[in-house]
Design a protein around this motif. Structure first.
Motif, PDB file in Angstrom:
ATOM      1  N   GLY A  10       0.784  -1.222   0.000  1.00 54.08           N
ATOM      2  CA  GLY A  10       0.000   0.000   0.000  1.00 54.08           C
ATOM      3  C   GLY A  10       0.815   1.270   0.000  1.00 54.08           C
ATOM      4  N   THR A  11       2.144   1.149   0.116  1.00 53.40           N
ATOM      5  CA  THR A  11       2.992   2.339   0.118  1.00 53.40           C
ATOM      6  C   THR A  11       3.499   2.625  -1.297  1.00 53.40           C
ATOM      7  N   PRO A  12       3.802   3.886  -1.601  1.00 50.45           N
ATOM      8  CA  PRO A  12       4.208   4.267  -2.955  1.00 50.45           C
ATOM      9  C   PRO A  12       5.665   3.934  -3.263  1.00 50.45           C
ATOM     10  N   TYR A  13       5.907   3.582  -4.507  1.00 52.41           N
ATOM     11  CA  TYR A  13       7.259   3.300  -4.952  1.00 52.41           C
ATOM     12  C   TYR A  13       7.379   3.652  -6.432  1.00 52.41           C
ATOM     13  N   VAL A  14       8.601   3.634  -6.919  1.00 50.95           N
ATOM     14  CA  VAL A  14       8.893   3.928  -8.318  1.00 50.95           C
ATOM     15  C   VAL A  14       9.498   2.696  -8.964  1.00 50.95           C
ATOM     16  N   ASP A  15       8.909   2.239 -10.059  1.00 48.62           N
ATOM     17  CA  ASP A  15       9.525   1.206 -10.897  1.00 48.62           C
ATOM     18  C   ASP A  15      10.239   1.956 -12.005  1.00 48.62           C
ATOM     19  N   ALA A  16      11.520   2.223 -11.795  1.00 47.60           N
ATOM     20  CA  ALA A  16      12.251   3.115 -12.701  1.00 47.60           C
ATOM     21  C   ALA A  16      12.299   2.609 -14.129  1.00 47.60           C
TER      22      ALA A  16
END
Length: 237
Positions: A80-86
């Motif tokens: 549920g936390t935000p992340y970046v798939d670069a």
């Protein structure tokens, strides 16, 4: 130019690309063995981030580039936390950093107001044998076909894809040219090795936004990747 980096062998898995890399410039740096997620700009250290993020998704909603996603249930306490798939979409370091402004809990530090203060991670030329610049190969339509499948829902995203397409038939300098950092040459710059081959040199103001990894036209894994939560001195000495 004085070499400001000091690469270290990793042992098994260290890649050489023929005698071109015998100088040691392109050896893997010593990477942090701990796996971290690439977090949005302004994210507190991981422990504090997880304890303060209320998983509201507001940062995801306001991102103009559709960079942010929420982690799924398979990631345990990070779900549920935000992340970046670069590799899918880097962070373009938008003016005013709207993701931070939208965060109601402070898990994205509101004191971070400029790109120069962002610390997401640091870029590393992990796969030099995939770097088109080092291979002295020009960019082809086939190289960028996967990039062109990335989100193009608005004018900003369409411009990114148009910029990438402009390199077809040209030498690859995409990672350095399209870096969104305001003074990009302080973050990454194309340099020549002793053999006259060009390569991207990561510099001390790299903030780990991930755009270089997203737009690298290498098939499958990018030549240049982001090490989340790492700092320049930690990787390059």
């Amino acid at each position: 130019m004085k070499d400001r980096r000091n690469f270290v062998k990793l042992g098994v898995g260290t890649l050489f690309f023929g005698s071109v890399f015998s100088s040691g410039i392109y050896l893997f740096p010593k990477l942090n063995a701990k796996t971290n997620f690439l977090r949005p700009p302004g994210a507190l250290d991981e422990k504090d981030f997880l304890s303060t993020c209320i998983k509201c998704g507001q940062c995801v909603q306001v991102c103009p580039y559709h960079t942010l996603s929420l982690l799924d249930i398979n990631t345990g306490s990070s779900a549920g936390t935000p992340y970046v798939d670069a590799r899918q979409r880097g962070c373009y370091l938008c003016d005013l950093l709207p993701c931070i402004l939208a965060c109601p809990s402070g898990s994205l530090n509101h004191a971070i107001t400029e790109a120069k203060d962002v610390k997401m991670g640091v870029a590393v030329l992990k796969n030099p044998n995939k770097c088109l610049a080092l291979l002295n190969k020009k960019v082809t339509k086939e190289h960028i076909e996967e990039i062109l499948t990335h989100s193009n829902k608005n004018e900003r995203e369409e411009k990114v894809l148009k910029d990438v397409q402009s390199y077809v038939g040209k030498a690859c300098t995409i990672c350095a040219d399209l870096c969104p950092y305001l003074e990009k040459e302080k973050a990454i710059k194309m340099m020549q090795n002793k053999q006259g081959r060009w390569y991207p040199e990561v510099r001390s103001e790299c903030v780990g936004c991930g755009v270089c990894e997203e737009l690298c036209p290498s098939k499958d894994e990018a030549a240049i990747v982001i090490i989340p939560r790492a700092e320049y001195k930690e990787i390059y000495g």
